[in-house]
Design a protein around this motif. Structure first.
Motif, PDB file in Angstrom:
ATOM      1  N   GLN A   1     -18.134 -36.432 -41.658  1.00  0.00           N
ATOM      2  CA  GLN A   1     -18.161 -35.569 -42.739  1.00  0.00           C
ATOM      3  C   GLN A   1     -19.488 -35.729 -43.488  1.00  0.00           C
ATOM      4  OE1 GLN A   1     -14.754 -36.061 -44.901  1.00  0.00           O
ATOM      5  NE2 GLN A   1     -13.514 -34.739 -43.498  1.00  0.00           N
ATOM      6  N   GLU A   2     -20.116 -37.082 -43.784  1.00  0.00           N
ATOM      7  CA  GLU A   2     -21.233 -37.201 -44.572  1.00  0.00           C
ATOM      8  C   GLU A   2     -22.154 -36.690 -43.761  1.00  0.00           C
ATOM      9  OE1 GLU A   2     -20.111 -41.633 -46.341  1.00  0.00           O
ATOM     10  OE2 GLU A   2     -21.459 -41.487 -44.693  1.00  0.00           O
ATOM     11  N   HIS A   3     -22.375 -36.769 -42.526  1.00  0.00           N
ATOM     12  CA  HIS A   3     -23.489 -36.107 -41.597  1.00  0.00           C
ATOM     13  C   HIS A   3     -23.514 -34.629 -41.480  1.00  0.00           C
ATOM     14  CE1 HIS A   3     -23.803 -40.130 -38.609  1.00  0.00           C
ATOM     15  NE2 HIS A   3     -24.345 -40.311 -40.114  1.00  0.00           N
ATOM     16  N   THR A   4     -22.217 -33.974 -41.579  1.00  0.00           N
ATOM     17  CA  THR A   4     -22.262 -32.509 -41.891  1.00  0.00           C
ATOM     18  C   THR A   4     -22.858 -32.077 -43.006  1.00  0.00           C
ATOM     19  OG1 THR A   4     -20.137 -32.539 -40.307  1.00  0.00           O
ATOM     20  CG2 THR A   4     -20.681 -30.520 -42.026  1.00  0.00           C
ATOM     21  N   VAL A   5     -22.622 -33.009 -44.297  1.00  0.00           N
ATOM     22  CA  VAL A   5     -23.184 -32.723 -45.604  1.00  0.00           C
ATOM     23  C   VAL A   5     -24.744 -32.868 -45.609  1.00  0.00           C
ATOM     24  CG1 VAL A   5     -23.138 -33.031 -47.978  1.00  0.00           C
ATOM     25  CG2 VAL A   5     -20.899 -32.940 -46.778  1.00  0.00           C
TER      26      VAL A   5
ATOM     27  N   CYS B   1     -43.380 -35.717 -56.230  1.00  0.00           N
ATOM     28  CA  CYS B   1     -41.939 -36.454 -56.523  1.00  0.00           C
ATOM     29  C   CYS B   1     -41.265 -36.687 -55.119  1.00  0.00           C
ATOM     30  CB  CYS B   1     -41.347 -35.504 -57.581  1.00  0.00           C
ATOM     31  SG  CYS B   1     -42.113 -35.138 -59.024  1.00  0.00           S
ATOM     32  N   HIS B   2     -40.947 -37.997 -54.954  1.00  0.00           N
ATOM     33  CA  HIS B   2     -40.271 -38.306 -53.608  1.00  0.00           C
ATOM     34  C   HIS B   2     -38.968 -38.690 -54.011  1.00  0.00           C
ATOM     35  CE1 HIS B   2     -44.244 -39.244 -51.857  1.00  0.00           C
ATOM     36  NE2 HIS B   2     -44.656 -39.009 -52.733  1.00  0.00           N
ATOM     37  N   TYR B   3     -38.030 -37.972 -53.171  1.00  0.00           N
ATOM     38  CA  TYR B   3     -36.467 -38.080 -53.340  1.00  0.00           C
ATOM     39  C   TYR B   3     -36.125 -38.849 -51.888  1.00  0.00           C
ATOM     40  CZ  TYR B   3     -36.494 -35.647 -57.745  1.00  0.00           C
ATOM     41  OH  TYR B   3     -36.787 -35.199 -58.953  1.00  0.00           O
ATOM     42  N   LEU B   4     -34.849 -39.580 -51.984  1.00  0.00           N
ATOM     43  CA  LEU B   4     -34.028 -40.038 -50.791  1.00  0.00           C
ATOM     44  C   LEU B   4     -32.729 -39.418 -51.114  1.00  0.00           C
ATOM     45  CD1 LEU B   4     -35.284 -43.643 -49.948  1.00  0.00           C
ATOM     46  CD2 LEU B   4     -35.702 -41.473 -48.789  1.00  0.00           C
ATOM     47  N   ILE B   5     -32.088 -38.561 -50.297  1.00  0.00           N
ATOM     48  CA  ILE B   5     -31.087 -37.768 -50.489  1.00  0.00           C
ATOM     49  C   ILE B   5     -30.098 -38.300 -49.495  1.00  0.00           C
ATOM     50  CG2 ILE B   5     -29.945 -35.530 -50.585  1.00  0.00           C
ATOM     51  CD1 ILE B   5     -32.655 -34.333 -51.641  1.00  0.00           C
ATOM     52  N   THR B   6     -28.869 -38.952 -49.885  1.00  0.00           N
ATOM     53  CA  THR B   6     -28.017 -39.264 -49.192  1.00  0.00           C
ATOM     54  C   THR B   6     -26.690 -38.621 -49.150  1.00  0.00           C
ATOM     55  OG1 THR B   6     -27.774 -41.035 -50.602  1.00  0.00           O
ATOM     56  CG2 THR B   6     -28.928 -41.505 -48.754  1.00  0.00           C
ATOM     57  N   ALA B   7     -25.794 -38.574 -48.041  1.00  0.00           N
ATOM     58  CA  ALA B   7     -24.427 -38.296 -48.285  1.00  0.00           C
ATOM     59  C   ALA B   7     -23.266 -39.260 -48.438  1.00  0.00           C
ATOM     60  CB  ALA B   7     -24.012 -37.419 -47.354  1.00  0.00           C
ATOM     61  N   TRP B   8     -22.378 -39.485 -49.134  1.00  0.00           N
ATOM     62  CA  TRP B   8     -21.299 -40.594 -49.605  1.00  0.00           C
ATOM     63  C   TRP B   8     -19.768 -39.832 -49.579  1.00  0.00           C
ATOM     64  CZ3 TRP B   8     -23.197 -45.472 -50.758  1.00  0.00           C
ATOM     65  CH2 TRP B   8     -24.481 -45.678 -50.881  1.00  0.00           C
ATOM     66  N   ASN B   9     -19.069 -40.312 -48.752  1.00  0.00           N
ATOM     67  CA  ASN B   9     -17.669 -40.009 -48.680  1.00  0.00           C
ATOM     68  C   ASN B   9     -16.894 -41.031 -49.147  1.00  0.00           C
ATOM     69  OD1 ASN B   9     -15.153 -38.755 -48.034  1.00  0.00           O
ATOM     70  ND2 ASN B   9     -16.031 -38.057 -45.769  1.00  0.00           N
ATOM     71  N   ALA B  10     -15.937 -40.388 -50.112  1.00  0.00           N
ATOM     72  CA  ALA B  10     -15.091 -41.195 -50.938  1.00  0.00           C
ATOM     73  C   ALA B  10     -13.843 -41.791 -50.174  1.00  0.00           C
ATOM     74  CB  ALA B  10     -14.358 -40.350 -52.016  1.00  0.00           C
TER      75      ALA B  10
ATOM     76  N   SER C   1     -13.430 -41.609 -56.569  1.00  0.00           N
ATOM     77  CA  SER C   1     -12.991 -40.242 -56.615  1.00  0.00           C
ATOM     78  C   SER C   1     -12.674 -39.519 -55.145  1.00  0.00           C
ATOM     79  CB  SER C   1     -14.507 -39.417 -56.888  1.00  0.00           C
ATOM     80  OG  SER C   1     -15.254 -39.693 -55.967  1.00  0.00           O
ATOM     81  N   THR C   2     -12.867 -38.360 -54.983  1.00  0.00           N
ATOM     82  CA  THR C   2     -12.525 -37.858 -53.695  1.00  0.00           C
ATOM     83  C   THR C   2     -13.551 -36.758 -53.286  1.00  0.00           C
ATOM     84  OG1 THR C   2     -11.428 -35.842 -54.807  1.00  0.00           O
ATOM     85  CG2 THR C   2     -10.024 -37.787 -54.123  1.00  0.00           C
ATOM     86  N   GLY C   3     -13.541 -36.777 -51.896  1.00  0.00           N
ATOM     87  CA  GLY C   3     -14.676 -35.692 -51.172  1.00  0.00           C
ATOM     88  C   GLY C   3     -16.116 -36.607 -50.972  1.00  0.00           C
ATOM     89  N   VAL C   4     -16.906 -35.649 -50.612  1.00  0.00           N
ATOM     90  CA  VAL C   4     -18.358 -36.042 -50.352  1.00  0.00           C
ATOM     91  C   VAL C   4     -19.115 -35.977 -51.428  1.00  0.00           C
ATOM     92  CG1 VAL C   4     -20.440 -36.000 -48.532  1.00  0.00           C
ATOM     93  CG2 VAL C   4     -17.864 -35.662 -47.595  1.00  0.00           C
ATOM     94  N   TRP C   5     -20.083 -36.690 -51.767  1.00  0.00           N
ATOM     95  CA  TRP C   5     -21.020 -36.789 -52.918  1.00  0.00           C
ATOM     96  C   TRP C   5     -22.394 -36.732 -52.313  1.00  0.00           C
ATOM     97  CZ3 TRP C   5     -19.977 -38.392 -58.240  1.00  0.00           C
ATOM     98  CH2 TRP C   5     -18.685 -38.221 -58.808  1.00  0.00           C
ATOM     99  N   VAL C   6     -23.171 -36.182 -52.888  1.00  0.00           N
ATOM    100  CA  VAL C   6     -24.634 -36.142 -52.816  1.00  0.00           C
ATOM    101  C   VAL C   6     -25.499 -36.934 -53.760  1.00  0.00           C
ATOM    102  CG1 VAL C   6     -26.769 -34.736 -52.309  1.00  0.00           C
ATOM    103  CG2 VAL C   6     -24.473 -34.233 -51.318  1.00  0.00           C
ATOM    104  N   ASN C   7     -26.284 -37.926 -53.236  1.00  0.00           N
ATOM    105  CA  ASN C   7     -27.001 -38.783 -53.917  1.00  0.00           C
ATOM    106  C   ASN C   7     -28.640 -38.438 -53.775  1.00  0.00           C
ATOM    107  OD1 ASN C   7     -29.013 -41.221 -54.702  1.00  0.00           O
ATOM    108  ND2 ASN C   7     -27.193 -41.521 -55.703  1.00  0.00           N
ATOM    109  N   CYS C   8     -29.349 -38.098 -54.943  1.00  0.00           N
ATOM    110  CA  CYS C   8     -30.848 -37.810 -54.958  1.00  0.00           C
ATOM    111  C   CYS C   8     -31.396 -38.399 -55.698  1.00  0.00           C
ATOM    112  CB  CYS C   8     -30.930 -36.239 -55.398  1.00  0.00           C
ATOM    113  SG  CYS C   8     -29.937 -35.089 -54.706  1.00  0.00           S
ATOM    114  N   ALA C   9     -31.985 -39.642 -55.193  1.00  0.00           N
ATOM    115  CA  ALA C   9     -32.740 -40.799 -55.645  1.00  0.00           C
ATOM    116  C   ALA C   9     -34.038 -40.656 -55.587  1.00  0.00           C
ATOM    117  CB  ALA C   9     -32.404 -42.224 -55.074  1.00  0.00           C
ATOM    118  N   LEU C  10     -34.677 -40.676 -57.117  1.00  0.00           N
ATOM    119  CA  LEU C  10     -36.124 -40.386 -57.237  1.00  0.00           C
ATOM    120  C   LEU C  10     -36.745 -41.728 -57.155  1.00  0.00           C
ATOM    121  CD1 LEU C  10     -38.613 -38.776 -57.959  1.00  0.00           C
ATOM    122  CD2 LEU C  10     -38.038 -39.475 -60.555  1.00  0.00           C
ATOM    123  N   VAL C  11     -37.701 -41.912 -55.838  1.00  0.00           N
ATOM    124  CA  VAL C  11     -38.162 -43.226 -55.421  1.00  0.00           C
ATOM    125  C   VAL C  11     -39.495 -43.306 -55.520  1.00  0.00           C
ATOM    126  CG1 VAL C  11     -35.957 -43.515 -53.767  1.00  0.00           C
ATOM    127  CG2 VAL C  11     -38.060 -42.318 -52.890  1.00  0.00           C
ATOM    128  N   ASP C  12     -40.206 -42.293 -55.819  1.00  0.00           N
ATOM    129  CA  ASP C  12     -41.818 -42.524 -56.082  1.00  0.00           C
ATOM    130  C   ASP C  12     -42.323 -41.344 -56.646  1.00  0.00           C
ATOM    131  OD1 ASP C  12     -44.160 -43.827 -55.827  1.00  0.00           O
ATOM    132  OD2 ASP C  12     -44.208 -43.696 -53.649  1.00  0.00           O
TER     133      ASP C  12
END
Length: 306
Positions: free
Chosen positions: A105-109, A84-93, A41-52
């Motif tokens: 750009q990932e750090h900005t998001v 509910c524990h989430y790890l949220i990360t930013a991912w640039n295409a 894809s394009t742009g920056v994505w956000v992942n919200c992984a439920l980890v615990d």
């Protein structure tokens, strides 16, 4: 319930981050499949992984309430509170290059995500979701406050293990550690308007096995009957009778009145032996009767005018 929390988190991010669409917010593990999805894809994505998931035992309340609608009575217990524990990360295409500072750009998001959730405590579904979305949320959750913890100082204790198990091509990256506490109500238990004996335990702190910290209590159901017509006639229920339960030492433990069907419930009584006195207009008061708590699990206490 967790899907509702995912929706609240998604809509909170969309409202707080201009330019981020719900289609670029994912809740799957940030594994190789996720990396390929972003890379296509394009742009920056956000992942919200439920980890615990963990119950907050400090918020547990062993309280049961009875709710009557018409002729039906249900027992409702206070909901458990689940963290509910989430790890949220930013991912640039895009990839880092001299022309494209992708990591910046990932750090900005990611910084914007951090700011959004620091400002979102507590989250309330009715203030975040649209009316159409809210209609699908259980009534008990629509106005519930969901406390938020962001980047707690202890961090996520299994971070290295987490990144080591989500895929060969997935490298360690910074994450916003988000904890949201939500109530998970238990289904109402129908008791059909008649209480026999319900045993509960109550303690201001979390009970620990074997230390005797929890006090046992009982709700005991009863029935007041008029049998003054003699053995040839069936006894009839007595409405609006006054029932007083006494401790052997003489103090009053509970006082209730019978309903239209002659029924009553003594609520939150410690186990033991008591004396019950019943009075009603126009009927001769019987002698006090011995009452044992807890009562029989399938029978009512009967107090009779004879």
């Amino acid at each position: 319930m967790i899907d509702i929390l995912d929706l609240i988190i998604r809509e909170t991010l969309v409202a707080g981050l201009p330019g981020l669409t719900s289609a670029r917010i994912g809740f799957q593990p940030p594994d190789d499949d996720w990396r390929q999805r972003v890379g296509a894809s394009t742009g920056v994505w956000v992942n919200c992984a439920l980890v615990d998931l963990r119950e907050d035992r400090t918020l547990r309340q062993n309280i049961r309430r009875r709710i009557t609608t018409g002729s039906v009575t249900v027992e409702r217990r206070e909901p458990a509170r689940i963290r509910c524990h989430y790890l949220i990360t930013a991912w640039n295409a895009a990839k880092d290059s001299a022309q494209m500072p992708a990591t910046e750009q990932e750090h900005t998001v990611l910084g914007a995500v951090l700011a959004v959730f620091l400002d979102a405590d507590p989250m309330v579904a009715s203030a975040i979701l649209t009316p159409e979305q809210l209609a699908k949320v259980p009534a008990t959750l629509r106005e519930a406050e969901l406390p938020v913890e962001v980047v707690p100082p202890e961090g996520f204790g299994k971070l290295a293990e987490f990144w080591g198990t989500v895929g060969r091509a997935t490298s360690w990256r910074p994450a916003v550690y988000l904890i949201v506490t939500m109530p998970v109500p238990e289904p109402d238990r129908r008791i059909d308007g008649v209480v026999h004996t319900v045993l509960t335990s109550y303690d201001g702190v979390t009970p620990r096995a074997g230390d005797g910290s929890a006090e046992q209590l009982a709700d005991v159901g009863g029935l007041v009957l008029d049998a003054t017509a003699g053995p040839a006639a069936p006894p009839v229920p007595v409405p609006d009778a006054d029932i007083v339960l006494y401790h052997p030492a003489g103090r009053v433990v509970a006082r209730v009145r019978s309903d239209d069907d002659g029924r009553f419930v003594l609520v939150g009584i410690p186990p033991g032996e008591y004396r019950a006195r019943v009075t009603a207009a126009g009927l001769p008061p019987p002698a006090p009767q011995t009452v044992r708590v807890p009562g029989s699990p399938d029978a009512l206490i009967e107090l009779r005018f004879t």
